[in-house]
Every structure is written in structure tokens, then in C-alpha cells.
Write an enzyme that holds these catalytic residues in place. Structure first.
Site, short mmCIF file in Angstrom:
data_model
loop_
_atom_site.label_atom_id
_atom_site.label_comp_id
_atom_site.label_asym_id
_atom_site.label_seq_id
_atom_site.Cartn_x
_atom_site.Cartn_y
_atom_site.Cartn_z
N HIS A 181 0.83 -1.21 0.00
CA HIS A 181 0.00 0.00 0.00
C HIS A 181 0.87 1.26 0.00
O HIS A 181 0.54 2.24 -0.68
CB HIS A 181 -0.92 0.00 1.23
CG HIS A 181 -2.08 -0.93 1.11
ND1 HIS A 181 -1.94 -2.29 0.98
CD2 HIS A 181 -3.42 -0.70 1.09
CE1 HIS A 181 -3.13 -2.86 0.91
NE2 HIS A 181 -4.05 -1.92 0.96
N HIS A 222 0.54 -4.23 9.16
CA HIS A 222 1.97 -4.36 8.94
C HIS A 222 2.69 -3.95 10.21
O HIS A 222 2.16 -3.22 11.05
CB HIS A 222 2.44 -3.45 7.79
CG HIS A 222 2.20 -4.01 6.42
ND1 HIS A 222 3.05 -4.92 5.83
CD2 HIS A 222 1.21 -3.79 5.54
CE1 HIS A 222 2.59 -5.23 4.62
NE2 HIS A 222 1.47 -4.56 4.43
N ASP A 226 7.88 -2.42 8.15
CA ASP A 226 7.38 -2.53 6.78
C ASP A 226 7.10 -1.16 6.18
O ASP A 226 7.35 -0.93 4.99
CB ASP A 226 6.10 -3.37 6.76
CG ASP A 226 6.29 -4.72 7.41
OD1 ASP A 226 7.43 -5.18 7.50
OD2 ASP A 226 5.28 -5.32 7.84
#
Length: 315
Positions: A181, A222, A226
Site C-alpha cells: 500500500h 503491517h 514494513d
């Protein structure tokens, strides 16, 4: 009033048709790059699906972001997805704005070629990292006790190739470092930062990217690492690849120039150099100087001949 609306609608239709013709010509020249980028999006999804078979649930790792940010909960996980969807749709609409608005700075096909190049390079690095080490997913459906935390062995190759879209993409596990994302969000923001025209929207885009980062961690989709790795990796990828790619042509001339126009600095330096040569008694181009000498010599010869003929007639 009706006549005015009809005239404006006619102008808009002509603008859309002209832009469509231009973009189709660009698409015919660059369709291979666009197709390769789109195919790799499927490969990236296939790789994320494959690592889910290797995922093993376990205790959630100690994470600084989990201590700082309050947990949103499983019922509010849609918030981060909603923000990401707004970012994606907003960027998509912006890339097609030359079809409608008069202020045109980009070509839609060429912008998407660059965006896909950034995405592919970042996703290749992402695939390498999450296959190198599989971490226990912090998301709720990846924890111990969830039926989705471990996938049974596939019964056929077709089951793997179809990647159970879209459920397999939404409920994936194991593809952690780094956040997909954030790859899309940062690529979109960096692209608008370079080619966008509204300063307030650029500032808003960076603010939304920061909020998106916090929401991803707060939703426990996450780990903080990350998101952090995505921030500096994507920025570096875009920085280096953008230097290798040819610059987008300028739209102010209304066509596709073969060569890039001179910058304002280059134009000013060239003008000063020409003025200096003229002040020194030299022309801008030696070829022009030779042509002027020839013209001056011819003029002198004609003048001398005229005086000679006058003298002879007088005699």
C-alpha cells in the site's frame, strides 16, 4: 444561455477528441511498456499468494509502533483501505485530466509508463525481501487460531494461478516487508509532486501519505518496519529510475517535440554569449560572417565598376 452551453459543450467534445487522438498515437508507440507493467502486477499478486502457503502463524513480534499507536480493532480496519482507495482514485482521475481541462502538462500514457516502471522496480525488491524471511503476520486473520493464517496445499496449478482474487489479495499473509500500500501511495505522491501544479494538493498528498502510514500500523496490517522500509526504498527507487527515464515532453508547444527545449538558464547564457560576440565585432556564426564578407565584397566591386563607367563616359 442554451447557446452558450452548447458552444462550451462543443469545445469540450473537440478537446476530448483531440486528446484521445494524441493519446492513442502515444499508446501505439508505448503499449509494450504498459502491457509489461500490467502483467507484472499479476506476477506480484501471484508471488504474494505463493508466500501465503509458506506463512506460519506465531506470536506477534515486539513493535514500537504497536506501543505508541492505539489499536483500531478488527472492525475499523476498513479506514486505512478507504484512505488508500481515495488516493488511488484521485491519482487515476488526475492522470486523465488533460482530456477535459485546458491546463495540460502531462500525457496520460507517458505518465503511466513512468508510474508502472516505479511500481515494478519497487515490487521486485519487495518480492525478494518477503521471500527471504517469512515473519508471523500481525493482522488478525494471520494470527494463531485463524483459519486463514495457513493455506492448505493447492490441489491444482489453476488454484494457484487464479490467486483466489480478490479474497486472496485482501486476506494475504506473509508478504510483509515492505508494505505494498505504501509503494502505491508514495509512487503516486512523488509523481504528482513532480508533475502536479497545485502546491496545496502536493502538501495535502504528503500529509495523507503520513496518515496512511499511521493507519496501516494502527490497523495491525503491517509492522512499523514494513512502513519505514517502504518510505526510504520507494523514494530511492523513484529518484534513480527517474534519472534513467527520458523526461516528459513539454506540452506548452502543443505537440510532441523531438528534442527537449532549452531551459531558461541555457537560453539566458546563449543570449549573453551572442551579445558579447556582437560587441566584439564578430557575428554569431562564422558562416554568417563569411556570407556578410562576400556580400560586402560584391557591393564594393559593383560600386567600383560604377565609378569606372562614369569616369569613362565623362572622358
Amino acid at each position: 444561455m442554451t447557446l452558450y452551453i452548447g458552444r462550451e459543450a462543443s469545445k469540450l467534445w473537440k478537446r476530448i477528441c483531440a486528446e484521445t487522438t494524441t493519446e492513442i498515437n502515444l499508446l501505439l508507440d508505448n503499449w509494450k511498456y504498459l502491457l509489461a507493467g500490467l502483467i507484472f502486477q499479476y506476477i506480484h499478486g501471484l508471488a504474494a499468494r505463493g508466500v501465503h502457503y509458506l506463512h506460519r502463524p506465531g506470536p506477534t513480534l515486539q513493535d514500537l509502533g504497536f506501543f505508541i499507536l492505539p489499536e483500531l480493532g478488527q472492525d475499523k480496519g476498513y479506514i486505512s483501505e478507504t484512505v488508500f482507495t481515495c488516493v488511488f482514485l484521485s491519482f487515476l482521475l488526475w492522470t486523465f485530466h488533460p482530456f477535459i481541462f485546458k491546463t495540460k502538462k502531462i500525457y496520460t500514457v507517458l505518465v503511466w509508463c513512468r508510474v508502472l516502471a516505479f511500481l515494478v522496480a519497487s515490487q521486485i525488491l519487495r518480492i525478494v525481501t518477503f521471500y527471504s524471511t517469512q515473519l508471523p503476520g500481525p493482522n488478525y486473520h494471520c494470527r494463531e487460531g485463524s483459519k486463514l493464517a495457513r493455506l492448505p496445499k493447492p490441489e491444482s496449478v489453476l488454484e494457484v494461478l487464479l490467486i483466489n482474487f480478490p479474497r486472496g489479495v485482501i486476506y494475504g499473509c506473509g508478504d510483509l516487508i515492505f508494505s505494498s500500500h505504501m509503494i502505491f501511495t508514495l509512487v503516486f505522491v512523488l509523481t504528482y509532486q513532480k508533475y502536479g501544479t497545485r502546491r496545496c494538493i502536493k502538501q495535502l498528498a504528503w500529509l495523507v501519505a503520513i496518515i496512511q502510514s499511521l493507519l496501516i500500523v494502527a490497523s495491525r496490517k503491517h509492522y512499523t518496519v514494513d512502513v519505514v522500509v517502504a518510505w526510504y526504498t520507494v523514494n530511492l527507487v523513484v529518484f534513480f529510475i527517474d534519472k534513467k527515464l527520458p523526461e516528459l515532453p513539454d506540452r506548452t508547444s502543443g505537440n510532441l517535440p523531438l528534442l527537449l527545449p532549452l531551459s531558461t538558464k541555457d537560453k539566458d547564457s546563449k543570449t549573453k554569449e551572442e551579445n558579447q560576440k556582437l560587441l566584439n565585432g564578430n557575428s554569431v556564426d562564422p558562416a554568417d560572417w563569411r556570407r556578410r564578407s562576400e556580400v560586402n565584397g560584391k557591393t564594393m566591386e559593383d560600386a567600383n565598376g560604377l565609378h569606372a563607367d562614369t569616369a569613362m563616359n565623362g572622358a
